[in-house]
Design a protein around this motif. Structure first.
Motif: not given
Length: 758
Positions: A454-458, A468-470
């Motif tokens: 998702x674009x809002x996941x850094x 690392x997905x945050x």
């Protein structure tokens, strides 16, 4: 019957405004309990102000404050906000039919925001379900009550004494009764049986002090509010108890009777003990028991109904007796109670309410049976931070988190993902799934799911192929009754080894070096450097790079003399160049991957000016029109001693310092211009000087330009500029350029309509 139907008294509407047909079904609920009327009115029906009035033969009486307590009425708002009325069967204004049937006319007076009153009459009628016990004690929320059997001396109860007295002329009546109160001589309290002092008062005086003294056909009654003038407190097994020690004296014909009407109630509060609510109360109240004592059992009740032992265990209630004291532990939030949410100083707090009561029965020397009821509604407040449960699936690349557990009064208002607040509908539209998750015990949680992509996941590269997905999110919850907002932030991380690094292939062409840059899985993570220079659109333009985009890679042709090339050496075999491509992590500035391509390019003529004030020159004498051709070994610089360091065929290689070999230095504006020549002057014999030489003169100007102030750079001049030297200063100049904004692989902005790359 257990549920009493409300009887609307249409003929009793004596108030100016009386409504009988505008009440929704279920608004008023009444029940007949063992020893009191019970009525509840839904909170949604209540006006801005409200009160209860009761009516008897003497008129209408308003219930409020201490007078209501002294008369046997308890008016409270329960945990749901509903209005509850409890009235003793022996309360004032109750119509008592031989202590076996009881009726009470109650008026609810509702006042709206405009101050207009509307009244609702209700006739309550209850039979006596179980016979009266010799002594019954009630500890209500706001009063203490004791009633005892009234008997004549021919069948006297052990707890009563009678004394013959001389005849009196006064009529027998309540006004002639006396009440003997006993108090500790030491008012400090804390002793179970302190030394006592006694004073005897008339009923009228006792009533002035807040004591209701009454008699029915079969009972003698004493009632008072907590904290009355002649009450005192003591400790029973470390538990605070309020006591009224009283004996009522009254006449029956020629005899003076006295009955013990002492009452004692526990006043200590419940408190949290770990995760449990702990309530302690004495099993034996020394001020009420005269040994020998026989325990007849304890019964526990919640919400007007007694609990069986099985139900008590199922709900997790733990009832233990410790050294004469009963300890009741109830898990916070256990079945039978009600949880209410609050927001206090930005923190989520839960209040737990439990409508608890218990009944003790015992026999002692005074009374064949005492029945003791205590109403102990529990209310505890506890900061209860919600629990975030992380059920993220690495195999499905999906964040899945739930927040709970919440009671029914909490609702999810919105969520913020990253820096984007969104409602339920907006979240679904943007690929964030929200769901309400109910549980069998009535609580619920909220579930949020969104993919790693998702674009809002850094994303952050950790090295060794790990990423690392945050997910940064905030749950915004609404808490009634004022819709207070509680924000619960959370950060969820997932480390996955799924990174494919970009790679580079290279090759040498006739025009330069071709590079193939294959895309990885984190293109935006890297900055690309070509020859130590950041790859941006300015470098692409100034270097004349030719780009070609493909689906999973793009190719870049770097011309021979372009920015980014590193020149390792120049010889008559050719120009040796190396181009390096490096991928650097934008966040850590750590080099993650590098590639070098080395090529040798044949050159015919070339002039290279080095930053160390040295020049290298290759000249081709055959490219000139001299006939016959000039032998390169015979050429020199302006200083005839500066001859080629290497020759091959028609080409000669010179290397020299710009401060030697006859180099001429001139200053023009901000530049220093160094000029020299590669030349050949044929030697003609003295006797032939007047004759034409078969060797024509050979002269090629060479030189370098460097700034007066500033860093000297590597400069390469192409053969076509040598004849016009020094008017053309440079064909290719290697220097630094300002940094541009980052972009996957190529930063900055495109200029001159350069092709886009993937």
């Amino acid at each position: 019957m257990t549920n009493e139907t409300v009887l609307w008294m249409l003929l009793l509407c004596l108030f100016p405004s009386c409504a009988t047909d505008t009440v929704p079904i279920g608004t008023f609920i009444t029940e007949c309990q063992d020893r009191h009327f019970w009525m509840s009115i839904k909170s949604s029906f209540l006006g801005k102000k409200f009160r209860f009035d009761v009516q008897d033969g003497s008129g209408v009486h308003t219930l409020s404050g201490q007078p209501a307590a002294e008369c046997g009425y308890t008016v409270v708002l329960d945990s749901l906000g509903d209005l509850v009325l409890r009235a003793s069967y022996l309360a004032c204004h109750v119509e008592n039919e031989k202590d076996t049937a009881f009726r009470l006319l109650v008026w609810l007076v509702n006042t709206d925001v405009d101050g207009e009153e509307t009244t609702y009459p209700l006739q309550l009628s209850c039979p006596l379900r179980h016979p009266w016990k010799p002594r019954e004690i009630v500890c209500e929320e706001n009063y203490m009550e004791v009633s005892t059997m009234k008997q004549v001396p021919t069948n006297i109860q052990k707890g009563m004494d009678w004394t013959p007295t001389p005849p009196v002329l006064l009529e027998e009546g309540l006004r002639e009764w006396r009440v003997a109160f006993r108090e500790p001589r030491n008012q400090q309290g804390g002793m179970e049986r302190p030394p006592m002092k006694e004073q005897t008062l008339s009923v009228e005086m006792a009533q002035l002090l807040g004591y209701h003294i009454g008699t029915t056909e079969t009972r003698v009654l004493l009632r008072c509010a907590y904290g009355s003038r002649l009450s005192y407190k003591l400790q029973e097994k470390g538990i605070e108890v309020e006591v009224v020690n009283a004996t009522i004296l009254y006449k029956h014909h020629w005899m003076l009777l006295k009955v013990d009407t002492s009452v004692a109630c526990t006043t200590s509060k419940a408190y949290m003990d770990g995760d449990n609510i702990l309530l302690r109360f004495p099993k034996i109240l020394s001020s009420l028991v005269l040994p020998p004592h026989k325990d007849m059992g304890l019964r526990l009740g919640v919400e007007r109904s007694f609990l069986s032992d099985c139900t008590t265990r199922q709900r997790g209630y733990d009832l233990q007796e410790q050294d004469g004291a009963v300890e009741l532990r109830i898990p916070f939030g256990a079945e039978g109670g009600f949880i209410k949410s609050q927001v206090v100083d930005g923190q989520y707090t839960q209040s737990y309410f439990l409508d608890l009561f218990y009944m003790l029965q015992w026999e002692d020397f005074q009374w064949s049976l005492t029945e003791y009821r205590s109403f102990r509604p529990l209310s505890v407040h506890l900061p209860k931070p919600p629990v975030l449960v992380n059920e993220t699936s690495l195999s499905e690349s999906m964040f899945s988190v739930s927040l709970g557990l919440f009671p029914l009064d909490v609702s999810l208002s919105s969520v913020t993902v990253g820096d984007r607040p969104m409602s339920w509908v907006e979240a679904e539209q943007m690929g964030v799934h929200l769901a309400h998750v109910p549980f069998p015990n009535g609580s619920h949680a909220y579930l949020l799911q969104t993919p790693f992509s998702h674009p809002l996941v850094t994303q952050q590269y950790l090295g060794e192929g790990y990423r690392r997905y945050t997910l940064v999110l905030t749950f915004v919850l609404s808490v009634p009754p004022n819709s207070d907002l509680y924000q619960h932030p959370a950060t969820v991380e997932a480390d996955v080894q799924d990174v494919v690094l970009p790679r580079v292939e290279g090759g040498c062409t006739a025009k330069g070096v071709r590079l193939l840059l294959h895309n990885g899985t984190m293109d935006s993570q890297w900055e690309v450097y070509v020859g130590g220079r950041r790859l941006d659109w300015e470098l692409v333009e100034l270097g004349g790079y030719a780009l070609e985009t493909r689906q999973d890679y793009f190719s870049m042709l770097v011309p021979l003399y372009a920015l980014g090339m590193a020149y390792e050496g120049l010889s008559l075999q050719g120009l040796v160049v190396t181009i390096s491509v490096t991928f650097v992590d934008r966040e850590t500035a750590r080099e993650e991957h590098s590639f070098n391509q080395r090529c040798v390019f044949p050159v015919k003529e070339l002039l290279v000016c080095l930053p160390d004030n040295t020049a290298l020159v290759i000249v081709d004498t055959s490219s000139r029109t001299q006939t016959p051709p000039v032998e390169p070994k015979l050429t020199s610089l302006l200083d005839p001693t500066c001859v080629p360091v290497e020759t091959k065929g028609a080409r000669a290689l010179y290397t020299f310092s710009l401060d030697s070999c006859g180099t001429v230095t001139t200053l023009e504006e901000d530049y220093i211009i160094y000029t020299n020549k590669v030349q050949f002057w044929p030697k003609v014999p003295v006797g032939l000087k007047t004759l034409k030489s078969p060797y024509s003169q050979f002269s090629v100007p060479v030189g370098c330009v460097h700034p007066v102030n500033g860093t000297r750079m590597l400069t390469i001049y192409q053969p076509r500029t040598l004849q016009t030297w020094p008017y053309v200063l440079a064909s290719v100049s290697h220097h630094n350029h300002p940094r541009a904004e980052p972009h996957p692989f190529i930063g900055g902005r495109k200029r001159n309509k350069l092709p886009a790359v993937g």
